[in-house]
Design an enzyme around this catalytic site. Structure first.
Site, PDB file in Angstrom:
ATOM      1  N   GLY A 233      94.744  27.178  65.608  1.00 49.24           N
ATOM      2  CA  GLY A 233      94.469  26.208  66.673  1.00 49.24           C
ATOM      3  C   GLY A 233      93.899  26.799  67.947  1.00 49.24           C
ATOM      4  CD  GLU A 270      98.904  29.130  59.129  1.00 47.43           C
ATOM      5  OE1 GLU A 270      98.976  29.559  57.973  1.00 47.43           O
ATOM      6  OE2 GLU A 270      99.274  27.994  59.464  1.00 47.43           O
ATOM      7  N   GLY A 272      91.650  29.788  62.023  1.00 43.23           N
ATOM      8  CA  GLY A 272      90.415  29.699  61.259  1.00 43.23           C
ATOM      9  C   GLY A 272      89.242  29.735  62.223  1.00 43.23           C
ATOM     10  NE  ARG A 273      88.172  24.721  66.069  1.00 48.40           N
ATOM     11  CZ  ARG A 273      87.563  23.705  65.475  1.00 48.40           C
ATOM     12  NH1 ARG A 273      86.265  23.620  65.491  1.00 48.40           N
ATOM     13  NH2 ARG A 273      88.273  22.770  64.875  1.00 48.40           N
ATOM     14  CB  CYS A 348      67.895   7.202  55.499  1.00 53.36           C
ATOM     15  SG  CYS A 348      66.545   8.050  54.699  1.00 53.36           S
ATOM     16  CE1 TYR A 377      88.412  23.868  59.672  1.00 54.53           C
ATOM     17  CE2 TYR A 377      88.249  24.806  61.864  1.00 54.53           C
ATOM     18  CZ  TYR A 377      88.965  24.589  60.713  1.00 54.53           C
ATOM     19  OH  TYR A 377      90.250  25.082  60.597  1.00 54.53           O
TER      20      TYR A 377
HETATM   21  C1  PLP Z   1      93.426  24.226  59.466  1.00 54.31           C
HETATM   22  C2  PLP Z   1      94.657  24.990  59.531  1.00 54.31           C
HETATM   23  C3  PLP Z   1      94.691  26.214  60.209  1.00 54.31           C
HETATM   24  C4  PLP Z   1      93.507  26.758  60.983  1.00 54.31           C
HETATM   25  O1  PLP Z   1      93.287  25.975  62.101  1.00 54.31           O
HETATM   26  P1  PLP Z   1      92.222  26.406  63.230  1.00 54.31           P
HETATM   27  O2  PLP Z   1      92.276  25.280  64.188  1.00 54.31           O
HETATM   28  O3  PLP Z   1      90.918  26.537  62.556  1.00 54.31           O
HETATM   29  O4  PLP Z   1      92.687  27.688  63.821  1.00 54.31           O
HETATM   30  C5  PLP Z   1      95.862  26.925  60.195  1.00 54.31           C
HETATM   31  N1  PLP Z   1      96.962  26.466  59.559  1.00 54.31           N
HETATM   32  C6  PLP Z   1      96.964  25.279  58.890  1.00 54.31           C
HETATM   33  C7  PLP Z   1      98.200  24.835  58.226  1.00 54.31           C
HETATM   34  C8  PLP Z   1      95.825  24.508  58.881  1.00 54.31           C
HETATM   35  O5  PLP Z   1      95.838  23.338  58.241  1.00 54.31           O
END
Ligand code: PLP
Length: 415
Positions: A233, A270, A272-273, A348, A377
């Site tokens: 997050g 954990e 991602g972004r 379109c 994403y």
């Molecule tokens: C999507 C997700 C993440 C990664 O979230 P980011 O906002 O991309 O850091 C981590 N843990 C869980 C359980 C998720 O669903």
């Protein structure tokens, strides 16, 4: 502008007469970024990569030597990680896990399974016993609180399909403590309450809140907690707002008493972004420029079927213009100067917009739009086959091979 990217775009452009449409992932950039992140991470904390932000195999490979492991939320994602490594630690989460997912999680030795509901827990107890394999779990908790930072994506602090409500923890623990349970082992708690939080200090406060809650439950239920997974997050700014300050975050965390009192409990993150967003570029050539009721539109070879993030969030996606010199028609090349241009795609549907009223100095048909911050994403959340246009090409910047196409047919080296 990274000169490597510009060089790469020119090379790609010179190799085909078709309009350019590609993703470029800077694997070396990701590796440097993650190395920097790790260098300030307090001990007792571990960094995992949530692959749903971008499950590209080359990215997983690039991160393998750096991160502690990977977070996955489906068998498809688990397989992608296992293709790269049979042994790297995996966290398996996500709502609505099917029996085959629980069975595979057990057989493929995931390190921790994030339990999202009572039913999942009860099934897991039966399935683990049946296969005579042990599995460690973290209970994913939806906190009953409005003290969580507000972002445009939140998974907790309100009713949601994610996790187990805070006041039902006792019930989950009694299921785990039943004597029929011989193979499922409680190891801690998982929280992932929001995405794209840009407010660093609030993030630290949220984590303190998690740790305090866990302290309370430890005493209340007599628990041995090995792991607190504080989720991802960490935000990325797509406009002028300052981005998430990782250095500040880790230094506040390192100083915090809560962290010092953790004992032998490990803290996991954990994201991602935050790991990949800045290291992906989506590049698409302008194929038409037209006026409609006084408004200028630039149509690109590509669009939201390749990069759905701007449509999904309703934001203007940051870009720069790459001027490319190629025009083969006998008539004048269409150009717009110092005007507001709306960048749209080839679909379109009026939803296919990537930027509304952008100010550009000059934009011609045949120039390319380079969308930055397209590593997370973007491709992965897009409806690739809507309208059946060809997919983009994928290119990678790596150390020692600054330029390689995904099928290795191009192996130029800019080192
Ligand atoms: C999507 C997700 C993440 C990664 O979230 P980011 O906002 O991309 O850091 C981590 N843990 C869980 C359980 C998720 O669903």
């Amino acid at each position: 502008m990274d000169p490597d990217i510009k060089k790469m775009i020119n090379e790609v452009h010179n190799q085909t007469i078709d309009p350019i449409c590609a993703y470029i992932y800077d694997l070396e950039g990701i590796q440097n970024h993650v190395s920097n992140m790790l260098s300030t991470l307090p001990k007792q904390t571990n960094l995992f990569y949530a692959i749903k932000a971008n499950p590209d195999k080359r990215i997983i490979q690039a991160l393998l030597p750096l991160v502690k492991g990977f977070e996955v939320a489906s068998i498809g994602e688990l397989s992608k990680v296992r293709e790269v490594s049979k042994t790297v630690p995996v966290l398996f989460g996500g709502p609505g896990k099917k029996d085959y997912e629980l069975e595979r999680a057990i057989s493929e030795n995931v390190s921790y399974l994030h339990v999202e509901s009572f039913l999942e827990l009860k099934k897991l107890i039966v399935l683990a016993k049946k296969s005579n394999k042990h599995i460690q779990v973290l209970l994913r908790i939806n906190l009953r609180t409005n003290s969580l930072p507000k972002t445009n994506i939140s998974m907790g602090g309100r009713p949601s399909q994610f996790g187990i409500d805070e006041e039902l923890i006792g019930e989950a623990l009694s299921i785990l403590r039943e004597k029929e349970n011989t193979h499922v082992h409680f190891r801690g708690f998982h929280f992932h309450s929001l995405s794209n939080n840009l407010r660093t200090k609030l993030h630290v406060e949220m984590i303190h809140h998690y740790i305090q809650k866990v302290e309370q439950w430890k005493h209340q239920y007599g628990l041995d907690v090995k792991v607190i997974n504080a989720g991802g997050g960490f935000g990325v700014s797509y406009n002028e707002t300052p981005g998430f300050d990782w250095q500040l975050f880790t230094s506040l965390l390192a100083q915090s008493e809560a962290l010092q009192n953790l004992g032998d409990t490990q803290l996991f993150f954990e994201p991602g972004r935050f790991i990949v967003a800045d290291y992906g570029y989506y590049i698409a050539e302008v194929v038409d420029i037209k006026m409609s009721a006084g408004q200028c539109f630039a149509v690109i070879r590509g669009g939201t079927h390749h990069n759905r993030l701007p449509a999904s969030w309703g934001h203007n996606h940051p870009f720069s213009v790459i001027h490319l010199e190629r025009w083969s028609y006998p008539f004048q090349r269409p150009e717009t100067k110092s005007s507001n241009v709306t960048i749209v795609g080839e679909l379109c549907t009026p939803k296919d917009r990537l930027y509304e009223n952008a100010e550009v100095e000059s934009l011609r048909v045949g120039d390319a739009i380079l969308f930055k911050k397209s590593g997370a994403y973007c491709w992965t959340i897009s409806h690739h086959d809507f309208l059946g246009h060809p997919h983009p090409e994928f290119y990678y910047i790596t150390e020692g091979n600054r330029y390689g196409k995904n099928n290795n047919s191009i192996t130029k080296c800019y080192c």
